[in-house]
Design a protein around this motif. Structure first.
Motif, PDB file in Angstrom:
ATOM      1  N   SER A 172       0.833  -1.208   0.000  1.00  0.00           N
ATOM      2  CA  SER A 172       0.000   0.000   0.000  1.00  0.00           C
ATOM      3  C   SER A 172       0.863   1.252   0.000  1.00  0.00           C
ATOM      4  O   SER A 172       0.507   2.258  -0.630  1.00  0.00           O
ATOM      5  CB  SER A 172      -0.921   0.008   1.220  1.00  0.00           C
ATOM      6  N   GLU A 184      -4.973   2.633   3.023  1.00  0.00           N
ATOM      7  CA  GLU A 184      -4.575   2.696   4.426  1.00  0.00           C
ATOM      8  C   GLU A 184      -3.214   2.012   4.576  1.00  0.00           C
ATOM      9  O   GLU A 184      -2.970   0.968   3.972  1.00  0.00           O
ATOM     10  CB  GLU A 184      -5.620   1.977   5.274  1.00  0.00           C
ATOM     11  N   THR A 192      -4.816  -3.802   4.502  1.00  0.00           N
ATOM     12  CA  THR A 192      -5.650  -3.667   3.305  1.00  0.00           C
ATOM     13  C   THR A 192      -6.608  -4.849   3.261  1.00  0.00           C
ATOM     14  O   THR A 192      -6.180  -5.996   3.239  1.00  0.00           O
ATOM     15  CB  THR A 192      -4.758  -3.668   2.044  1.00  0.00           C
ATOM     16  N   ASP A 212      -3.334  -2.627  -5.570  1.00  0.00           N
ATOM     17  CA  ASP A 212      -2.727  -3.032  -4.309  1.00  0.00           C
ATOM     18  C   ASP A 212      -3.603  -4.146  -3.781  1.00  0.00           C
ATOM     19  O   ASP A 212      -4.785  -3.962  -3.534  1.00  0.00           O
ATOM     20  CB  ASP A 212      -2.762  -1.819  -3.372  1.00  0.00           C
TER      21      ASP A 212
HETATM   22 MG   LIG Z   1      -1.860  -2.819   2.373  1.00  0.00          MG
END
Ligand SMILES: [Mg+2]
Ligand SMILES: Nc1nc2c(ncn2[C@@H]2O[C@H](COP(=O)(O)OP(=O)(O)OP(=O)(O)O)[C@@H](O)[C@H]2O)c(=O)[nH]1
Length: 423
Positions: A172, A184, A192, A212
């Protein structure tokens, strides 16, 4: 929130009713039968639309009903067929039958269409039932009911490049540095929970979508951790960036991580495992990473993998990594899709029916053909009734009921109709 599942119900149009009428001509006391056929009911069709990229619209509209065909008229005028109802969905949408979970189709291209509910055939007018025995049939069919289905739509992410790796390796963090996405980021695992997409801009007019993906761990292919769901999401990415935490500050060996994740990919889907994959050695700003890097890099190179040292914290190496991903993307050759067929309805065995006996003693007959026949017959019409009885015998329902011990006066139910059995 990124919605990628929706449940909708679709109902195709019913066919128009066939007409029963006779020609009226001067000096001809009774002209020939002239009832026209009913028009076809509209199909419900899903169509790929490049302007859509989520299923979010289906939160507001979940029910779709196509128009019925027009009824046949006298003077051999056929009823007009209804126009198909088109429902737009983003390319990448998979269509399942809710009842069986079977895949009905897969929309991969803009403009591609899949019929999800077939419109009913128009009932035939009495003009069509003329034969050598009956020159003046009064019988006409009712229209065939349209199909009805509850569908599950599933949209796989259409990201070009996927970031994959163990939890907390910095996936992320990378996405947040190279795109405008704001996933986040935190020091705990599984920060995530669902995939986040961002657009990475390499140069003017050159960009790609980077996903992601939530962290994978051993056993993911069987649903361990956040598991399966996310492997499903990366199935359609064309290039994978395998992110390693080379600092090893969580006590794992990055080379071991690399193999475990690849093993999960392989167990889940061989094709995914063979996809272009480059290694990103992350957290190079940490001293432990600098110590480990050479060993990891030598290993990867010896094994034939490209490796790029980066730091999502400082931004070091990210541009080079993204450029390489973009190059691989350009070089990507579309794998031939293994779609069975655009439309893969199970062929339902013709003429199949079942008979069950209910608590009240009634015999219940179920089966597509017989239920259709009931829906399309005008029982008030004597000829219609006779024709019904003939088909009923031909399908073998009569014999089967007798074999089950039906007695005169017993109740028989088919669809909405109920009648007394008379041998
Ligand atoms: Mg993540
Ligand atoms: N020092 C350093 N820390 C980093 C770097 N990249 C990420 N981190 C830290 O590592 C932790 C995890 O980062 P995330 O980006 O949330 O990791 P993730 O791979 O997305 O993790 P999951 O979503 O749980 O799978 C955070 O505390 C980040 O600040 C880096 O290059 N250097």
């Amino acid at each position: 929130m990124f919605i990628d599942r929706a449940k909708i119900t679709v109902k195709a149009g019913s066919g128009g009713n066939g007409m029963s009428s006779f020609r009226r001509e001067k000096y001809v006391p009774r002209g020939g039968p002239s009832g026209g056929d009913g028009g076809r009911g509209a199909n419900v069709v899903l169509i790929g639309d490049a302007n859509l990229n989520t299923l979010i619209d289906f939160r507001y509209k979940r029910q779709f009903k196509a128009n019925n065909g027009a009824n046949g008229q006298s003077s051999n005028m056929h009823g007009r067929g209804a126009e198909d109802l088109l429902i737009k969905v983003p390319p990448g949408t998979i269509i399942r039958d809710e009842a069986t979970n079977q895949i009905l189709g897969d929309i991969t291209e803009p403009g591609q269409m899949v019929i999800v509910a077939k419109g009913g055939r128009g009932g035939r007018g009495n003009a069509r039932f003329v034969n050598s025995v009956n020159r003046a049939p009064t019988f006409a069919e009712l229209g065939e009911p349209g199909e009805e289905q509850t569908l599950l739509l599933e949209l796989k992410l259409l990201a070009d490049v996927g970031l994959l790796g163990y939890p907390s390796v910095g996936k992320s963090s990378i996405l947040s540095m190279v795109s405008a996405a704001k996933p986040e980021i935190a020091a705990y695992h599984f920060t995530t929970l669902s995939p986040v997409l961002g657009v990475v801009s390499i140069a003017e007019g050159r960009n790609f979508v980077l996903a992601d993906i939530p962290g994978l761990i051993e056993g993911a292919h069987e649903g361990v951790g956040l598991g399966h769901d996310f492997l499903r999401h990366i199935e359609r990415t064309k290039v994978l960036i395998h992110v390693l935490d080379v600092s090893g500050i969580e006590g794992r060996d990055p080379i071991e991580d690399f193999h475990k994740i690849n093993n999960e990919l392989k167990l889940y889907n061989e094709k995914l495992f063979k996809r272009a994959q480059i290694v990103a050695a992350n957290k190079m700003d940490l001293p432990e990473a600098k110590e480990n890097y050479q060993r990891v890099a030598d290993y990867m190179k010896a094994a034939g993998h490209e490796i790029y040292p980066i730091s999502a914290a400082t931004g070091e190496g990210l541009q080079v990594l993204m450029q390489r991903a973009s190059q691989l993307l350009d070089a990507y050759v579309e794998e031939p899709e293994e779609i069975e067929e655009a439309k893969v309805y199970e062929a339902k065995p013709e003429d199949e029916f079942s008979i069950t006996r209910e608590d009240d003693g009634a015999f219940v007959v179920r089966g597509d053909n017989i239920e259709k026949l009931v829906a399309m017959t005008r029982f008030g019409d004597e000829e219609g009734l006779r024709r019904f009885q003939a088909i009923w015998r031909k399908l073998g329902i009569d014999a089967e009921l007798r074999a089950r011990g039906i007695q005169e006066g017993d109740t028989v139910r088919i669809g909405d109709m109920e009648f007394e059995f008379r041998p």
